[in-house]
Design an enzyme around this catalytic site. Sequence first.
Site, short mmCIF file in Angstrom:
data_model
loop_
_atom_site.label_atom_id
_atom_site.label_comp_id
_atom_site.label_asym_id
_atom_site.label_seq_id
_atom_site.Cartn_x
_atom_site.Cartn_y
_atom_site.Cartn_z
N ASN A 113 -62.66 10.60 34.77
CA ASN A 113 -63.81 10.49 35.67
C ASN A 113 -63.40 10.07 37.08
O ASN A 113 -64.25 9.69 37.87
CB ASN A 113 -64.85 9.52 35.09
CG ASN A 113 -64.31 8.10 35.01
OD1 ASN A 113 -63.21 7.82 35.46
ND2 ASN A 113 -65.09 7.20 34.44
N LYS A 114 -62.13 10.14 37.40
CA LYS A 114 -61.70 9.71 38.73
C LYS A 114 -61.79 10.88 39.73
O LYS A 114 -62.09 12.00 39.35
CB LYS A 114 -60.27 9.17 38.67
CG LYS A 114 -60.12 7.98 37.72
CD LYS A 114 -60.75 6.70 38.25
CE LYS A 114 -61.08 5.69 37.20
NZ LYS A 114 -60.00 4.85 36.75
#
Length: 390
Positions: free
Chosen positions: A188-189
């Site tokens: 999710n970065k």
Amino acid sequence: MSGSEGFPQIPLFDLQLEPEDLEAVAQALRSGWLAPGPRTEAFERAFAEHLGCAHGVAVSSCTAALHLAYLAAGVGPGDEVIVPSITFAATAAAVVYAGGTPVFADIIGPEDPSLDPQDVADRITPRTKAVGVVHMAGYPAPVRELRALCDEHGLALIEDVAHAPDAAVDGRRLGTFGLAGAFSFFSNKVLSVGEGGLLATDDDRVAALARRLRDHALSSSAWERSQATEPAGYDVSELGFNYRWDEPRAALLLSRMGRLERDVARRRELSLAYRRALADVPGVVLPYTDDAVMRSSCYVMPIVLEDLDKQGPLRIALRERHGVQTSLLYPSVHEFTAYRERWPGISLPRSERWSRTEVTIPLFPHMTEEQQGRVVAAIRTELAALDGGA
Ligand SMILES: *Cc1c(COP(=O)(O)O)cnc(C)c1O
């Protein structure tokens, strides 16, 4: 996706891969060589060049990069490392892996949840070895002040840059201000590929240590041995780790990195649009400034509520009545069971207040105006309802 009441959900984060990404991964798989090899080396070079630093060392996660960075800083039993509590737990956990003690310092305040340099200065003792700074949400922490403070006291500065690839202060990229910077490529970065991390450094010794320890401290890698013209053996020079990754993710990173600056530019536009749309909402504080947005990777969009009792009800209402997913970045690490039991009695009023009033709202590069409008309208409606007791 469709919510229980029939409206489309708006996720906190969404990943969009392009056909070129899939082709790059397929090529890596078809090559038949999956261990770290030429694609990993190409990514390390490309990322270090993007940062403007000498070395990029690819590792299995940002947590692994932080562990190696603290070891490189000489952190061991009896040593203290000053870290924020408003961060992901890995910032502090990696200090403990190295045998050190995390010493939590407070944030500046609701307008900037960065480590407060004054509070850091107040917590320096003869046992302090390093300061671990986090660039929260992708926004630069006061890294020049912290660097000066570290230099003055002979401490190493380690940057947790998990949120902030492509962010910069005065044209200098975050992750290059200290002894080492630790990046994350977790799902999710900003630059996500599943799992992965990278240690960035200008220091040849730190780079050599990280390269050695990520692969069991073997004197040669599997790739090097496969390329050797004579039968090759290896030695193990010290205790190392398996902090390696593999070629398919290097291929995916190389492919996605070509769109990093465009993705960050879009994240900035969306963040500025949120700031305009939410500026006059009663009871909402918007951390940071418009100028800071332009220095940020805009990993997430945090808002802060003035009242202490609205965070939970707002998050539930957004989810249940509008299909808007939210998150909390972060619960204070010093309040987690594992930390509270080992290091009890810590009080960090500004961090604790942040943890009870922050709400992270959806942000991803391909978010539409319509989606953003729905998030803003939902926040206005539900905060008004909470105020009016409706
Ligand atoms: C995600 C994150 C990490 C850990 O990254 P991994 O690659 O999952 O190990 C560390 N610090 C911060 C601030 C993070 O957000």
